[in-house]
Design a protein around this motif. Structure first.
Motif, PDB file in Angstrom:
ATOM      1  N   ALA A 171     -15.757  28.416 -20.614  1.00  0.00           N
ATOM      2  CA  ALA A 171     -16.548  29.196 -21.740  1.00  0.00           C
ATOM      3  C   ALA A 171     -15.587  28.827 -23.339  1.00  0.00           C
ATOM      4  O   ALA A 171     -16.188  28.735 -24.040  1.00  0.00           O
ATOM      5  N   ILE A 197     -24.058  35.988 -29.673  1.00  0.00           N
ATOM      6  CA  ILE A 197     -23.952  34.446 -29.065  1.00  0.00           C
ATOM      7  C   ILE A 197     -25.213  34.510 -28.163  1.00  0.00           C
ATOM      8  O   ILE A 197     -25.662  33.320 -28.153  1.00  0.00           O
ATOM      9  N   THR A 255     -14.938  38.050 -25.575  1.00  0.00           N
ATOM     10  CA  THR A 255     -15.232  36.905 -26.319  1.00  0.00           C
ATOM     11  C   THR A 255     -15.591  35.631 -25.410  1.00  0.00           C
ATOM     12  O   THR A 255     -16.879  34.986 -25.595  1.00  0.00           O
ATOM     13  N   SER A 315     -21.167  39.362 -28.343  1.00  0.00           N
ATOM     14  CA  SER A 315     -22.109  39.134 -27.380  1.00  0.00           C
ATOM     15  C   SER A 315     -23.576  39.184 -27.581  1.00  0.00           C
ATOM     16  O   SER A 315     -24.197  38.049 -27.434  1.00  0.00           O
ATOM     17  N   THR A 348     -19.232  25.540 -30.042  1.00  0.00           N
ATOM     18  CA  THR A 348     -20.000  26.008 -30.922  1.00  0.00           C
ATOM     19  C   THR A 348     -19.377  26.299 -32.453  1.00  0.00           C
ATOM     20  O   THR A 348     -19.906  26.033 -33.253  1.00  0.00           O
ATOM     21  N   SER A 380     -24.235  34.429 -22.264  1.00  0.00           N
ATOM     22  CA  SER A 380     -25.235  33.722 -22.960  1.00  0.00           C
ATOM     23  C   SER A 380     -26.055  32.850 -22.332  1.00  0.00           C
ATOM     24  O   SER A 380     -27.396  32.701 -21.895  1.00  0.00           O
ATOM     25  N   HIS A 381     -25.374  32.154 -21.283  1.00  0.00           N
ATOM     26  CA  HIS A 381     -25.891  31.065 -20.554  1.00  0.00           C
ATOM     27  C   HIS A 381     -26.422  31.644 -19.077  1.00  0.00           C
ATOM     28  O   HIS A 381     -27.405  31.293 -18.549  1.00  0.00           O
ATOM     29  N   SER A 406     -18.757  36.903 -23.292  1.00  0.00           N
ATOM     30  CA  SER A 406     -20.010  36.923 -24.067  1.00  0.00           C
ATOM     31  C   SER A 406     -20.541  35.224 -24.004  1.00  0.00           C
ATOM     32  O   SER A 406     -21.694  35.333 -23.965  1.00  0.00           O
ATOM     33  N   MET A 407     -19.642  34.180 -23.894  1.00  0.00           N
ATOM     34  CA  MET A 407     -20.285  32.978 -23.789  1.00  0.00           C
ATOM     35  C   MET A 407     -20.777  32.888 -22.537  1.00  0.00           C
ATOM     36  O   MET A 407     -21.839  32.200 -22.228  1.00  0.00           O
ATOM     37  N   MET A 432     -16.863  25.907 -24.579  1.00  0.00           N
ATOM     38  CA  MET A 432     -18.201  25.860 -25.230  1.00  0.00           C
ATOM     39  C   MET A 432     -17.914  26.564 -26.543  1.00  0.00           C
ATOM     40  O   MET A 432     -18.649  26.494 -27.601  1.00  0.00           O
ATOM     41  N   LEU A 433     -16.943  27.548 -26.547  1.00  0.00           N
ATOM     42  CA  LEU A 433     -16.709  28.152 -27.837  1.00  0.00           C
ATOM     43  C   LEU A 433     -16.313  27.398 -28.870  1.00  0.00           C
ATOM     44  O   LEU A 433     -16.678  27.400 -30.043  1.00  0.00           O
ATOM     45  N   VAL A 453     -27.978  31.454 -28.410  1.00  0.00           N
ATOM     46  CA  VAL A 453     -28.350  30.464 -27.161  1.00  0.00           C
ATOM     47  C   VAL A 453     -29.783  30.826 -26.729  1.00  0.00           C
ATOM     48  O   VAL A 453     -30.364  29.439 -26.592  1.00  0.00           O
TER      49      VAL A 453
END
Length: 409
Positions: free
Chosen positions: A105, A43, A374, A40, A112, A381-382, A377-378, A108-109, A47
């Motif tokens: 998410a 990430i 996980t 977390s 990334t 971040s946003h 965590s994404m 997005m992972l 970001v």
């Protein structure tokens, strides 16, 4: 320092010579200080940095050295709390928003991972979520309908459908399309390394031992070595709640879970498309494969916080997990190569705690309770980036620390 795992971990042996970051050795000023260098924290820091916020990430040990090393790397949009149960708990609109955000998410992972300068083993997979017993079949069908109504890509398999694709038969299963697997240790190190190249300041072996608010409203963090960081915003990305918050807001409990990784299997032909596999029973059994042909198996959660220090106890659980694997896939006879026990947190309402401290301005938390850490965590971040820069985010009310849904659990 809280002990997060015991045993013999697999992921750290997959990365030779991870980058080492120097400890903080001077006073610093920054817009955002992130405490924690795990999944977390890394990430979120990446970001924030990409969004133009000057960011410092502070890790008291090594990047990816805590819970990340014991993470089994399943990335799924389905959660420990079924969508149908979440609808009953917080309403259809918010439950669907949360599940769709988890789907996004995962995407997005993947994006990334694709952007990193190294391969971190992120591969898109489908998931098989099977009914552990006939009694659980009606609810699984209800869950399928809820997922389909949410616009998520799922299908329902009958016992014969399952038997056509796998060497076992179950009362029924949901097949979810659009999940993924990852090497969590390589992923966190990869994100950290690229973010550092892009300007993120990372300090390992830097333990924050004091946090106070100055008359100006800025936050002053003090390290065990006597250095200070002055920050406009502070994010606690420490996995589970900081000691000073314990019991005040968060209704959660810490348990322990067990996992193993086998030696390389001679053949995985019977494992249809390397699906992620899990079940409706609670605690649940879950499993995946690795790039080099091993199998990761986890489960057997217990209501005990501290990981076991008994080799005999650990092996007993590993043998049970291995037996469950072989019962489903009889051809998979490769022995256990790695085994561990790790702390596992669960919130009472099945959702993570992400958001602002309701009583401490410009202090935020990313606490990824549940088996989907996980993905959370994404999301965090946003969401936290938007809070810091003063923008709205659709998940804010759903996962905040003092959310109304906690009053009902």
């Amino acid at each position: 320092m809280k002990e997060l795992h015991t045993g013999n971990l697999y992921w750290p042996v997959t990365l030779n010579n991870p980058k080492v970051y120097a400890p903080l050795r001077q006073n610093k000023k920054t817009q955002v200080a992130v405490i924690g260098g795990g999944m977390s924290g890394t990430i979120c820091s990446s970001v924030f940095n990409k969004s133009g916020l000057s960011t410092i990430m502070l890790e008291r040990g090594q990047v990816a050295g805590g819970s990340t090393s014991a993470n089994t790397g399943l990335l799924q949009f389905c959660n420990d709390i079924m969508l149908c149960d979440l609808i009953d708990q917080i309403g259809e609109r918010d439950a669907q928003i949360f599940y769709k955000a988890c789907r996004d998410a995962v995407q997005m992972l993947e994006k990334t991972a694709d952007s990193l300068s190294v391969d971190v083993g992120l591969i898109r997979r489908n998931s098989l979520y099977y009914a552990s017993s006939e009694q659980e079949l009606p609810k699984l069908k209800r869950e399928y309908e809820a997922l389909k109504a949410c616009g998520l890509k799922v299908e329902f398999w009958s016992p014969s459908d399952i038997a056509k694709h796998f060497p076992f038969q179950k009362p029924g299963a949901i097949v979810a399309h659009g999940d993924a697997e990852v090497n969590p240790y390589q992923f966190v190190n990869g994100v950290a390394n690229d973010a550092a190249e892009a300007g993120l300041e990372i300090y390992e072996q830097t333990d924050v031992v004091a946090h106070e608010t100055l008359p100006s409203g800025l936050h002053l963090l003090k390290t065990a070595d006597g250095y200070e960081i002055e920050a406009e915003h502070v994010v606690y990305a420490v996995g589970y709640e900081p000691e000073e918050l314990r019991g005040k807001l968060i209704k959660a409990e810490l348990n322990r879970s067990f996992a193993l990784v086998t030696e390389v299997q001679p053949s995985l032909q019977s494992w249809h498309e390397r699906f992620l596999v899990w079940e409706t029973a609670r605690p649940y059994l879950y499993m995946r494969t690795t790039i080099d042909g091993r199998v990761v198996v986890g489960g057997l959660d217990e209501h005990t916080e501290k990981p076991t220090h008994s080799d005999k106890e650990l092996r007993k659980h590993s043998d049970k997990l291995h037996s469950q694997l072989k019962a489903l896939f009889p051809e998979l006879q490769a022995p256990i190569a790695y085994e561990w026990c790790a702390t596992f947190g669960e919130s009472r309402d099945g959702l993570p705690f992400i958001g602002a401290d309701p009583a401490w301005k410009n202090v935020y938390y990313c606490l990824g309770y549940g088996g989907n850490g996980t993905v959370y965590s994404m999301l965090a971040s946003h969401l936290l980036r938007d809070l810091i820069i003063g923008e709205e985010h659709p998940l804010t009310e759903i996962v905040k620390l003092d959310r109304k849904s906690l009053a009902n659990v």
